[in-house]
Design a protein around this motif. Structure first.
Motif, short mmCIF file in Angstrom:
data_model
loop_
_atom_site.label_atom_id
_atom_site.label_comp_id
_atom_site.label_asym_id
_atom_site.label_seq_id
_atom_site.Cartn_x
_atom_site.Cartn_y
_atom_site.Cartn_z
N UNK A 31 -38.65 24.12 12.56
CA UNK A 31 -37.48 24.90 12.94
C UNK A 31 -36.27 24.29 12.24
N UNK A 33 -33.42 23.29 13.23
CA UNK A 33 -32.78 22.14 13.85
C UNK A 33 -33.53 20.85 13.56
N UNK A 34 -34.86 20.91 13.56
CA UNK A 34 -35.64 19.69 13.31
C UNK A 34 -35.67 19.37 11.82
N UNK A 36 -33.12 19.69 9.92
CA UNK A 36 -31.87 18.94 9.72
C UNK A 36 -31.98 17.55 10.32
N UNK A 37 -32.62 17.44 11.48
CA UNK A 37 -32.77 16.13 12.12
C UNK A 37 -33.53 15.18 11.18
N UNK A 40 -31.48 14.23 8.13
CA UNK A 40 -30.47 13.24 8.53
C UNK A 40 -31.07 11.85 8.54
N UNK A 43 -31.78 10.58 5.09
CA UNK A 43 -30.58 10.10 4.39
C UNK A 43 -30.11 8.76 4.95
N UNK A 156 -31.13 5.49 17.06
CA UNK A 156 -31.24 6.94 17.25
C UNK A 156 -32.57 7.47 16.74
N UNK A 159 -35.17 6.96 19.27
CA UNK A 159 -35.08 7.89 20.39
C UNK A 159 -35.73 9.22 20.01
N UNK A 160 -35.43 9.63 18.78
CA UNK A 160 -35.98 10.90 18.29
C UNK A 160 -37.50 10.86 18.27
#
Lengths: 272, 100
Positions: A31, A33-34, A36-37, A40, A43, A156, A159-160
């Motif tokens: 999806x 959103x994931x 992009x996650x 991120x 990067x 982070x 957590x993901x």
């Protein structure tokens, strides 16, 4: 000094190869959103690798000329060194061959399906968070500073990935089976995180590197807690792969480097 | 595949509100898909705060938002048009008041 450089490259290579792998998800996430996650996170890791490579380049450029050729067996890099040119972060990333890469093999394993990517991320993120926490104490203040900046990012990431392990493990029958299979298949790549190369040991003795063997029990504890919550079983096999930190890799690294390095090898010095 | 079935496979839609800094209000910035509120907040972090846009995130599932009917906009809002006396612009202010 040579050990110092090789150790710094090991940290850099882990971040670059893993970041590159995650980057392969760009445009292919399940999806938006994931997608992009993940990019991120990718990067973040590539950013960390840049900091480490820059530091390694600074250390390398201070070496006496005679010693500079003793560190690598990569023709393209050696040619550049012979011209008495200073090296920078890009030279390490683009001009070293696979046997000069020192990342652990977990980071180069293919993305597979979502569960495989999540399992790999989970193992690595938990380790990175523990490791960077230790690295804050490094006598090399530059490494300590990079660790400090990276730790926030990695917390982070952890957590993901832990969240996804729980979601899939404690999800449907199918997601549970896939998550367990991914965990089992990647398990034998986790041992390498807690072994040390000769260079790494020497650096740990001087207080620059950290004794990674001491992190294993804490790592197991954290991983077990999340796996329990995810209703997953800890794998029982104890046989572990080894060699990535010494430049002996799985077949996958060559393909990664072919893609990563192609432009600079085909058009040396090209900028865009 | 019928449209209904396609929607069933989609994750729920959420509206995202971001507070850009302490003391300011949360502003609507857009929407996204997520399985539950926790994932919605994490997705919002990744999608909407990559460039330091915020210090706080609210999410609310889109189905919980009730909106005014655009077709009734004329009845709803236009009657206010000619009632300028509702703006407090007809008061004489003392000179000492500078921040009005």
């Amino acid at each position: 000094m040579k050990n110092h450089i090789l150790y710094t490259l090991q940290l850099a290579d882990n971040a670059l190869i893993y970041g590159h792998r995650l980057g392969e998800w760009c445009g292919h996430g399940p999806v938006l959103e994931q997608d992009i996650a993940l990019t991120n996170i990718s990067l973040d890791y590539i950013g960390q690798s840049r900091s480490f490579y820059q530091h390694a380049a600074n250390l390398f450029n201070e070496l006496p000329e005679a010693e500079k050729l003793e560190l690598f067996q990569s023709v393209a890099l050696e040619e550049k060194i012979k011209k008495a040119e200073k090296l920078d972060e890009d030279d390490f990333a683009y001009l070293r061959d696979g046997w000069d890469y020192r990342n652990i093999m977990l980071t180069e394993q293919p993305n597979g399906d979502w569960a495989v990517t999540v399992a790999r991320a989970f193992f690595f993120d938990v380790f990175q968070a523990l490791y960077y926490t230790q690295l804050l104490k490094s006598k090399d203040l530059q490494l300590a500073a990079i660790a400090e900046k990276s730790l926030k990012e990695v917390s982070y990431h952890k957590r993901w990935s832990a969240e996804w392990v729980i979601r899939l493990g404690d999800g449907t029958e199918e997601s549970h089976a896939k998550m367990q299979e991914a965990i089992d298949n990647l398990w034998s790549f986790t041992g390498e995180m807690f072994t040390m190369t000769a260079e790494e040991k020497a650096m740990a003795d001087t207080g620059i590197a950290m004794d990674t063997t001491l992190l294993r029990s804490k790592w197991m504890e954290e991983v077990t807690a999340i796996m329990d919550e995810a209703t997953l079983k800890m794998p029982e096999n104890n046989w572990m792969h080894d060699g990535g930190k010494n430049g002996r890799h799985s077949e996958h690294l060559g393909y990664i480097l072919a893609e990563l390095q192609f432009m600079q090898r085909a058009y040396p010095g090209m900028e865009w | 595949m019928s449209e209904q079935k396609a929607n069933k496979n989609e994750w729920p839609l959420w509206e995202v509100f971001i507070r850009s800094k302490a003391g300011l209000d949360h502003k609507h910035v857009g929407s996204l898909h997520a399985i539950d509120e926790q994932m919605a907040i994490e997705n919002a972090r990744d999608v909407y705060t990559r460039r330091m846009e915020g210090v706080s995130i609210w999410v609310v599932e889109s189905k919980h938002i009730h909106a005014s009917d655009p077709h009734k906009a004329a009845d709803m809002f236009e009657p206010a048009n000619d009632k300028i006396y509702r703006h407090p612009t007809f008061y004489d202010l003392p000179d000492e008041l500078t921040h009005m």
